[in-house]
Design an enzyme around this catalytic site. Sequence first.
Site, PDB file in Angstrom:
ATOM      1  N   LYS A  13      30.280  -6.319 -38.772  1.00 30.03           N
ATOM      2  CA  LYS A  13      31.451  -5.466 -38.950  1.00 30.03           C
ATOM      3  C   LYS A  13      31.514  -5.052 -40.406  1.00 30.03           C
ATOM      4  CE  LYS A  13      36.371  -5.221 -38.894  1.00 30.03           C
ATOM      5  NZ  LYS A  13      37.389  -4.947 -38.008  1.00 30.03           N
TER       6      LYS A  13
ATOM      7  N   TYR B 275      30.989 -10.540 -40.678  1.00 29.35           N
ATOM      8  CA  TYR B 275      31.940  -9.612 -41.297  1.00 29.35           C
ATOM      9  C   TYR B 275      31.511  -9.367 -42.739  1.00 29.35           C
ATOM     10  CZ  TYR B 275      36.595  -7.481 -41.811  1.00 29.35           C
ATOM     11  OH  TYR B 275      37.640  -6.612 -41.997  1.00 29.35           O
TER      12      TYR B 275
END
Length: 91
Positions: A89, A61
């Site tokens: 992400k 992330y």
Amino acid sequence: MSRLAPRISPKRWNYLNTREANGADGLLIVPPFYYKHPSLDGLTRYFSILFEQVKIPINLYHIPFATGVPISHELLHAMEKYPNLTGIKIP
């Protein structure tokens, strides 16, 4: 997919294994942001341990505005040898 808080240490490996054993089909992991300006070598070691411990897919992330720690191209290059790195992400 299970989100993983950054405070993963050897004492908490069981947490990772429990997620995997309970059917999580992947993990979303943020970089360890409790250290100020971690080095590329430090991040590489941290993520390498995670990738070697868990066999399910892992997504990193990239959320530097919240963590202060970006997922750099250099880090991704160092992690490309792990087949369970499945994505990144970006909010």
